[in-house]
Each structure stands twice: as structure tokens, then as C-alpha cells.
Design a protein around this motif. Structure first.
Motif, PDB file in Angstrom:
ATOM      1  N   GLY A 246      -6.423 -16.403 -57.516  1.00  0.00           N
ATOM      2  CA  GLY A 246      -7.058 -16.093 -56.240  1.00  0.00           C
ATOM      3  C   GLY A 246      -6.935 -14.638 -55.829  1.00  0.00           C
ATOM      4  N   LEU A 247      -6.497 -13.790 -56.761  1.00  0.00           N
ATOM      5  CA  LEU A 247      -6.305 -12.374 -56.431  1.00  0.00           C
ATOM      6  C   LEU A 247      -7.604 -11.583 -56.498  1.00  0.00           C
ATOM      7  CD1 LEU A 247      -2.970 -11.863 -58.373  1.00  0.00           C
ATOM      8  CD2 LEU A 247      -3.249 -11.962 -55.893  1.00  0.00           C
ATOM      9  N   VAL A 248      -8.557 -12.069 -57.277  1.00  0.00           N
ATOM     10  CA  VAL A 248      -9.881 -11.458 -57.301  1.00  0.00           C
ATOM     11  C   VAL A 248     -10.935 -12.553 -57.206  1.00  0.00           C
ATOM     12  CG1 VAL A 248      -9.092  -9.487 -58.687  1.00  0.00           C
ATOM     13  CG2 VAL A 248     -10.115 -11.462 -59.830  1.00  0.00           C
ATOM     14  N   LEU A 249     -12.123 -12.159 -56.764  1.00  0.00           N
ATOM     15  CA  LEU A 249     -13.285 -13.039 -56.718  1.00  0.00           C
ATOM     16  C   LEU A 249     -14.396 -12.379 -57.518  1.00  0.00           C
ATOM     17  CD1 LEU A 249     -13.226 -13.904 -52.905  1.00  0.00           C
ATOM     18  CD2 LEU A 249     -12.364 -15.307 -54.786  1.00  0.00           C
ATOM     19  N   SER A 250     -15.305 -13.174 -58.038  1.00  0.00           N
ATOM     20  CA  SER A 250     -16.385 -12.619 -58.842  1.00  0.00           C
ATOM     21  C   SER A 250     -17.729 -13.162 -58.375  1.00  0.00           C
ATOM     22  CB  SER A 250     -16.183 -12.951 -60.326  1.00  0.00           C
ATOM     23  OG  SER A 250     -16.305 -14.347 -60.543  1.00  0.00           O
ATOM     24  N   ARG A 251     -18.767 -12.430 -58.690  1.00  0.00           N
ATOM     25  CA  ARG A 251     -20.133 -12.868 -58.417  1.00  0.00           C
ATOM     26  C   ARG A 251     -21.048 -12.260 -59.470  1.00  0.00           C
ATOM     27  NH1 ARG A 251     -23.549  -9.103 -56.181  1.00  0.00           N
ATOM     28  NH2 ARG A 251     -22.561  -7.142 -55.532  1.00  0.00           N
ATOM     29  N   ARG A 252     -22.171 -12.883 -59.681  1.00  0.00           N
ATOM     30  CA  ARG A 252     -23.146 -12.359 -60.636  1.00  0.00           C
ATOM     31  C   ARG A 252     -24.146 -11.466 -59.921  1.00  0.00           C
ATOM     32  NH1 ARG A 252     -23.511 -12.805 -65.682  1.00  0.00           N
ATOM     33  NH2 ARG A 252     -22.227 -14.325 -66.810  1.00  0.00           N
ATOM     34  N   ASP A 253     -24.428 -10.354 -60.556  1.00  0.00           N
ATOM     35  CA  ASP A 253     -25.436  -9.425 -60.064  1.00  0.00           C
ATOM     36  C   ASP A 253     -26.349  -9.126 -61.249  1.00  0.00           C
ATOM     37  OD1 ASP A 253     -26.934  -7.557 -58.698  1.00  0.00           O
ATOM     38  OD2 ASP A 253     -25.477  -5.932 -59.006  1.00  0.00           O
ATOM     39  N   GLY A 254     -27.377  -9.973 -61.426  1.00  0.00           N
ATOM     40  CA  GLY A 254     -28.200  -9.871 -62.614  1.00  0.00           C
ATOM     41  C   GLY A 254     -27.392 -10.261 -63.832  1.00  0.00           C
ATOM     42  N   LYS A 255     -27.305  -9.361 -64.798  1.00  0.00           N
ATOM     43  CA  LYS A 255     -26.523  -9.639 -66.003  1.00  0.00           C
ATOM     44  C   LYS A 255     -25.069  -9.225 -65.862  1.00  0.00           C
ATOM     45  CE  LYS A 255     -30.410  -9.245 -69.227  1.00  0.00           C
ATOM     46  NZ  LYS A 255     -30.929  -8.560 -70.450  1.00  0.00           N
ATOM     47  N   ARG A 256     -24.736  -8.573 -64.766  1.00  0.00           N
ATOM     48  CA  ARG A 256     -23.361  -8.076 -64.589  1.00  0.00           C
ATOM     49  C   ARG A 256     -22.520  -9.068 -63.799  1.00  0.00           C
ATOM     50  NH1 ARG A 256     -23.497  -2.199 -62.101  1.00  0.00           N
ATOM     51  NH2 ARG A 256     -24.394  -3.408 -60.376  1.00  0.00           N
ATOM     52  N   VAL A 257     -21.220  -9.061 -64.100  1.00  0.00           N
ATOM     53  CA  VAL A 257     -20.254  -9.826 -63.306  1.00  0.00           C
ATOM     54  C   VAL A 257     -19.455  -8.820 -62.485  1.00  0.00           C
ATOM     55  CG1 VAL A 257     -18.299 -11.415 -63.332  1.00  0.00           C
ATOM     56  CG2 VAL A 257     -20.113 -11.639 -65.048  1.00  0.00           C
ATOM     57  N   MET A 258     -19.518  -8.963 -61.165  1.00  0.00           N
ATOM     58  CA  MET A 258     -18.857  -8.034 -60.255  1.00  0.00           C
ATOM     59  C   MET A 258     -17.551  -8.655 -59.749  1.00  0.00           C
ATOM     60  SD  MET A 258     -21.136  -5.596 -60.163  1.00  0.00           S
ATOM     61  CE  MET A 258     -20.634  -4.615 -58.741  1.00  0.00           C
ATOM     62  N   TYR A 259     -16.538  -7.817 -59.612  1.00  0.00           N
ATOM     63  CA  TYR A 259     -15.233  -8.286 -59.137  1.00  0.00           C
ATOM     64  C   TYR A 259     -14.841  -7.551 -57.872  1.00  0.00           C
ATOM     65  CZ  TYR A 259     -14.490 -10.898 -63.436  1.00  0.00           C
ATOM     66  OH  TYR A 259     -14.598 -11.804 -64.463  1.00  0.00           O
ATOM     67  N   ARG A 260     -14.276  -8.319 -56.934  1.00  0.00           N
ATOM     68  CA  ARG A 260     -13.730  -7.750 -55.702  1.00  0.00           C
ATOM     69  C   ARG A 260     -12.407  -8.420 -55.408  1.00  0.00           C
ATOM     70  NH1 ARG A 260     -17.418 -11.632 -54.221  1.00  0.00           N
ATOM     71  NH2 ARG A 260     -16.800 -13.078 -52.557  1.00  0.00           N
ATOM     72  N   LEU A 261     -11.626  -7.842 -54.501  1.00  0.00           N
ATOM     73  CA  LEU A 261     -10.345  -8.449 -54.152  1.00  0.00           C
ATOM     74  C   LEU A 261     -10.544  -9.806 -53.492  1.00  0.00           C
ATOM     75  CD1 LEU A 261      -8.110  -5.593 -52.682  1.00  0.00           C
ATOM     76  CD2 LEU A 261      -7.978  -6.648 -54.940  1.00  0.00           C
ATOM     77  N   GLY A 262      -9.613 -10.720 -53.759  1.00  0.00           N
ATOM     78  CA  GLY A 262      -9.648 -12.017 -53.115  1.00  0.00           C
ATOM     79  C   GLY A 262      -9.183 -11.932 -51.676  1.00  0.00           C
TER      80      GLY A 262
END
Length: 235
Positions: A66-82
Motif C-alpha cells: 500500500g506504499l504506492v498506487l498505480s494507474r494506466r495511462d495508455g501503454k504506460r503504468v504510472m506510480y504515485r505514493l499511496g
């Protein structure tokens, strides 16, 4: 009033799981970069000096915790802090690490100004005490030098491995560190670091060459694996 908190062992198990997740330098580095802004895995790998596959593996560990969250942006996987006080946790780790480094620096500075603060064990004293059964010999030279010859029963923990090898050192034993000779600073630094962690450590005031020159028994071979139990010298 009945407590709604889980039993203490379960609470500490959760803390232990979190600590294990954070116990890798690459994951802490990735969190440092993610804290700056949301980033794709390719950029995080580049910033951390990792392959994309390796970075992805570490990010999955962080995500499961749970320290990071991810989302898809087209073909990329983006990571942000949880969610949660993640930055506060990282800041606390930094402050604790700096506190420990400052303690080691202070001890080393004191040892340089007053060498008697890191009093050495003479070769004669060591020979008299080899039968104590509660003594750990610590060879802090590089692994190739250790393999070429070392004191019988000595554990090899060079400076770069000392931090991760602390679990092999019994808190109740006296640790005697040695290196290349009386003017080698590796053993002095190791003793300072061990004392800063509350361990009972002293340095051998000579070193392996003097031991060998005295015609004493020498062992050869690669360092023992990290899964070995603490090595204690017995008579």
C-alpha cells in the motif's frame, strides 16, 4: 471496556511486514523519486539505475504494502505514493539513520583523538582467551583476503556487509575484530560501528599478518554463508 485492537502479536506482525518491504535500498530510492511526482515505471527505472523488470518487481512489493498506487495511462503504468503518512515514515527513517551515523562519526572522532577509547586486545591476551567459549572473532578484511587465510573460526564481515550481518553477532558475546595489522583502520571503524549499536566489541591491536608470522594455526576458504549461526571461539 473491550479493546477493538487486534492482539499484540498481529499488530507487530503487520509492522514487521512493512519493515521487510522497506528493507531494500532500491525500494526506498524508488519511493524517494515517486514522492517528487507521479512517474512511469520506465522513468523510475532510469532514475534508480535499474532495469525496467527489476524496478517493476520492487514496485510490486511497494504496491502490495500500500506504499504506492498505480494507474494506466495508455501503454504506460504510472506510480504515485499511496495513502497514509508515508512521507513521515521515510523522514523518520532518515532521521534515525542520520542519528546512528552521527554516533559512529563521534566515536570515530573520539578514537582518532584518544586512541585509548578503542583499546586493543593484544595477541597474547587473545591466545589466553581462546577457550572462553563466548568470544566472536570478526575478520573485516575483503572476502578474497579472508579466503586466502584467516584466524580459525573467524566470521568475515567486511565494512560493506557489516550492517546486514549484525544478526550473526550475539549481543552477549565479546566481539574481537581484526584486519591487516596495527595501522589498518578497518577494525577500528568496525568496532566503532558495533559499539554504536550497543555491542561489546574490541579490536585486535595487531592483525592477520602478525598472527601468521607467529606460526599460529591459519584456516583458508571462502566466507561462511549469511545463514550460518554466530561463530564462537572455543577451546
Amino acid at each position: 471496556m473491550t479493546s477493538t485492537l487486534p492482539p499484540a502479536p498481529e499488530r507487530f506482525a503487520d509492522l514487521a511486514d512493512l519493515a521487510r518491504t522497506l528493507s531494500h535500498a532500491h525500494r526506498l530510492l524508488l519511493l524517494e523519486h515517486i514522492a517528487q511526482s507521479e512517474r512511469p515505471v520506465e522513468r523510475l527505472a532510469e532514475l534508480a539505475g535499474l532495469s525496467i523488470a527489476n524496478a517493476s518487481q520492487h514496485l510490486q512489493h511497494l504496491k502490495r504494502a500500500g506504499l504506492v498506487l498505480s494507474r494506466r495511462d495508455g501503454k504506460r503504468v504510472m506510480y504515485r505514493l499511496g495513502d497514509g503518512p508515508i512521507l513521515s515514515v521515510l523522514d523518520a527513517l532518515r532521521r534515525q539513520a542520520e542519528h546512528r551515523r552521527a554516533a559512529v562519526r563521534a566515536l570515530l572522532d573520539d578514537a582518532a583523538a584518544r586512541p585509548e577509547t578503542l583499546d586493543g586486545v593484544t595477541l597474547d591476551e587473545l591466545l589466553r582467551r581462546l577457550g572462553d567459549g563466548d568470544l566472536i572473532l570478526l575478520d573485516v578484511r575483503p572476502a578474497d583476503e579472508y579466503a586466502a587465510g584467516h584466524l580459525p573460526g573467524a566470521l568475515n564481515l567486511p565494512p560493506e556487509r557489516l550492517e546486514h550481518g549484525l544478526e550473526q553477532l550475539s549481543a552477549g558475546a565479546e566481539i574481537i575484530a581484526y584486519c591487516r595489522g596495527p595501522f589498518c583502520m578497518l577494525s577500528t571503524q568496525a568496532v566503532a560501528a558495533l559499539r554504536a549499536r550497543g555491542l561489546n566489541a574490541r579490536r585486535l591491536d595487531s592483525g592477520f599478518p602478525q598472527w601468521k608470522a607467529a606460526g599460529l594455526e591459519v584456516e583458508t576458504g571462502a566466507p561462511a554463508g549469511a545463514d550460518k549461526k554466530p561463530l564462537r571461539v572455543a577451546g
